[in-house]
Design a protein around this motif. Sequence first.
Motif, PDB file in Angstrom:
ATOM      1  N   MET A  74      12.298 -54.511  -1.400  1.00  0.00           N
ATOM      2  CA  MET A  74      13.125 -53.476  -0.774  1.00  0.00           C
ATOM      3  C   MET A  74      14.560 -53.610  -1.272  1.00  0.00           C
ATOM      4  O   MET A  74      15.085 -54.708  -1.326  1.00  0.00           O
ATOM      5  N   LEU A 105      17.742 -51.515   3.097  1.00  0.00           N
ATOM      6  CA  LEU A 105      17.539 -52.345   4.287  1.00  0.00           C
ATOM      7  C   LEU A 105      18.733 -52.180   5.234  1.00  0.00           C
ATOM      8  O   LEU A 105      18.570 -52.027   6.444  1.00  0.00           O
ATOM      9  N   ASN A 111      18.674 -50.639   9.063  1.00  0.00           N
ATOM     10  CA  ASN A 111      19.206 -51.382  10.215  1.00  0.00           C
ATOM     11  C   ASN A 111      20.351 -50.626  10.891  1.00  0.00           C
ATOM     12  O   ASN A 111      20.451 -50.621  12.116  1.00  0.00           O
ATOM     13  N   ARG A 162      18.937 -47.926  13.067  1.00  0.00           N
ATOM     14  CA  ARG A 162      18.394 -48.447  14.322  1.00  0.00           C
ATOM     15  C   ARG A 162      19.512 -48.724  15.323  1.00  0.00           C
ATOM     16  O   ARG A 162      19.437 -48.318  16.474  1.00  0.00           O
ATOM     17  N   THR A 219       8.193 -45.862   0.404  1.00  0.00           N
ATOM     18  CA  THR A 219       7.962 -46.811  -0.696  1.00  0.00           C
ATOM     19  C   THR A 219       6.751 -46.349  -1.502  1.00  0.00           C
ATOM     20  O   THR A 219       5.656 -46.218  -0.956  1.00  0.00           O
ATOM     21  N   ALA A 220       6.948 -46.080  -2.793  1.00  0.00           N
ATOM     22  CA  ALA A 220       5.815 -45.752  -3.672  1.00  0.00           C
ATOM     23  C   ALA A 220       5.153 -47.069  -4.036  1.00  0.00           C
ATOM     24  O   ALA A 220       5.793 -47.943  -4.632  1.00  0.00           O
ATOM     25  N   LEU A 221       3.888 -47.245  -3.651  1.00  0.00           N
ATOM     26  CA  LEU A 221       3.251 -48.552  -3.829  1.00  0.00           C
ATOM     27  C   LEU A 221       2.968 -48.854  -5.291  1.00  0.00           C
ATOM     28  O   LEU A 221       2.924 -50.003  -5.701  1.00  0.00           O
ATOM     29  N   GLY A 238       6.925 -49.072  -6.950  1.00  0.00           N
ATOM     30  CA  GLY A 238       7.865 -49.664  -6.001  1.00  0.00           C
ATOM     31  C   GLY A 238       9.140 -48.875  -5.753  1.00  0.00           C
ATOM     32  O   GLY A 238      10.050 -49.384  -5.098  1.00  0.00           O
ATOM     33  N   GLN A 292      11.823 -46.581  -4.026  1.00  0.00           N
ATOM     34  CA  GLN A 292      12.039 -46.357  -2.596  1.00  0.00           C
ATOM     35  C   GLN A 292      13.136 -45.341  -2.374  1.00  0.00           C
ATOM     36  O   GLN A 292      14.051 -45.216  -3.170  1.00  0.00           O
ATOM     37  N   SER A 349       4.903 -46.162  11.672  1.00  0.00           N
ATOM     38  CA  SER A 349       4.813 -46.390  10.234  1.00  0.00           C
ATOM     39  C   SER A 349       3.381 -46.147   9.781  1.00  0.00           C
ATOM     40  O   SER A 349       2.444 -46.375  10.535  1.00  0.00           O
ATOM     41  N   LEU A 399       0.524 -45.422   6.063  1.00  0.00           N
ATOM     42  CA  LEU A 399       0.237 -45.301   4.638  1.00  0.00           C
ATOM     43  C   LEU A 399      -0.271 -43.888   4.379  1.00  0.00           C
ATOM     44  O   LEU A 399      -1.104 -43.398   5.128  1.00  0.00           O
ATOM     45  N   PHE A 456       4.004 -45.889   1.289  1.00  0.00           N
ATOM     46  CA  PHE A 456       4.101 -46.442   2.632  1.00  0.00           C
ATOM     47  C   PHE A 456       5.372 -45.914   3.298  1.00  0.00           C
ATOM     48  O   PHE A 456       6.447 -45.925   2.694  1.00  0.00           O
ATOM     49  N   THR A 488       7.932 -46.421   6.253  1.00  0.00           N
ATOM     50  CA  THR A 488       8.466 -47.279   7.313  1.00  0.00           C
ATOM     51  C   THR A 488       9.288 -46.373   8.231  1.00  0.00           C
ATOM     52  O   THR A 488      10.330 -45.859   7.830  1.00  0.00           O
ATOM     53  N   GLN A 498      11.490 -45.346  11.457  1.00  0.00           N
ATOM     54  CA  GLN A 498      12.436 -45.880  12.442  1.00  0.00           C
ATOM     55  C   GLN A 498      12.764 -44.767  13.424  1.00  0.00           C
ATOM     56  O   GLN A 498      13.322 -43.744  13.048  1.00  0.00           O
TER      57      GLN A 498
END
Lengths: 107, 233
Positions: free
Chosen positions: B1, B6, B10, B13, B23-25, B28, B30, B56, B58, B67, B69, B71
């Motif tokens: 990440m 990140l 945060n 939040r 996130t493209a698996l 990677g 983002q 969250s 997939l 994926f 994530t 918040q």
Amino acid sequence: MLASDEDILGQAETWVKAGKGVALATVIETWGSAPRPVGSHLAITEDGHFLGSVSGGCVEGDVVTEALDCISDGKSRMLEFGVADETAWRAGLSCGGRIRVYVEKVA
Amino acid sequence: MRRDLLTQLNDARRERRAAVLVTALEGGEQRFVTPETLASDPLGEELDAALRAGKSRLIEQDGKSYFLTVQVPPVRLVVIGAVHISQALAPMAKLAGFDMVIVDPRTAFATPERFPDVEVIADWPETVLPPMKIDRYTGICCFTHDPKIDDPALDEALRAQCFYIGALGSRKTHGKRVERLLAKGFSESDIARIRAPIGLDIGAVTPTEIAVSVLGEIILSLRKKPLRTEVRP
């Protein structure tokens, strides 16, 4: 003290700001009865500290090992654990579920 | 990440803002998406659904895995009036997973003895609510039916676009309340957002039954309306 997933991301940021190498492991998929839901995090530092969980303690050891490799080579990886896996006896999920865990370096 | 992402996650939040980290698996890559930038994102509809669900997940699109994530701020309830219904509502709200706080300037009502397991603030809503930064993830219940306590709270709740605004009182009491709010400059459609008389019509009689009907109405407003992704004007 139990940490929520939010605390874990906060701690990961604190570790990074302190100059530590940090990896983040996230449960991205579960099948059957899995102990931690999708989105659960485990944050790991290069010196082996960790906070959070991706299972009920069954596979954290393996995830931390992979995370340390991830911190040194910077490459993200996908881990899969479950009873159907060949690692079942070494690090399997006793609950019978399967999980996929994405491990990435915070960089 | 990425470190900056990140930090953004945060920050969102801490400031009670909704956001999704994509996130493209494979590869990677983002990106950080907010309700304001959702519409222009190629995964807009999927992101919208994930934000509404608050979870969250997939997803697959065009053979690629991503994926999300997610918040979203935890939902909280602000109850105006440390009354009998609030005593019944406090343990129910806790069971249902809501953070609850009770506000009542009348110190005889707002005591820790009457409310052992919930935060009680013995002060006026117009003092307490602004620093609390109530928002669309906040629900407000006004139980005092005293205009000098309830009205300032309704005023704040309407401005903050709270997902649930309920006010106790008969139709006659509410009629007078509507006149006061119109005089303050609120439109009829603003005022129509207030649930009054409060609670679902389940024939509730006792304070406990009324608390059940109010909690049901709160859950209805939270789950059945497009809440998560409405952009604050």
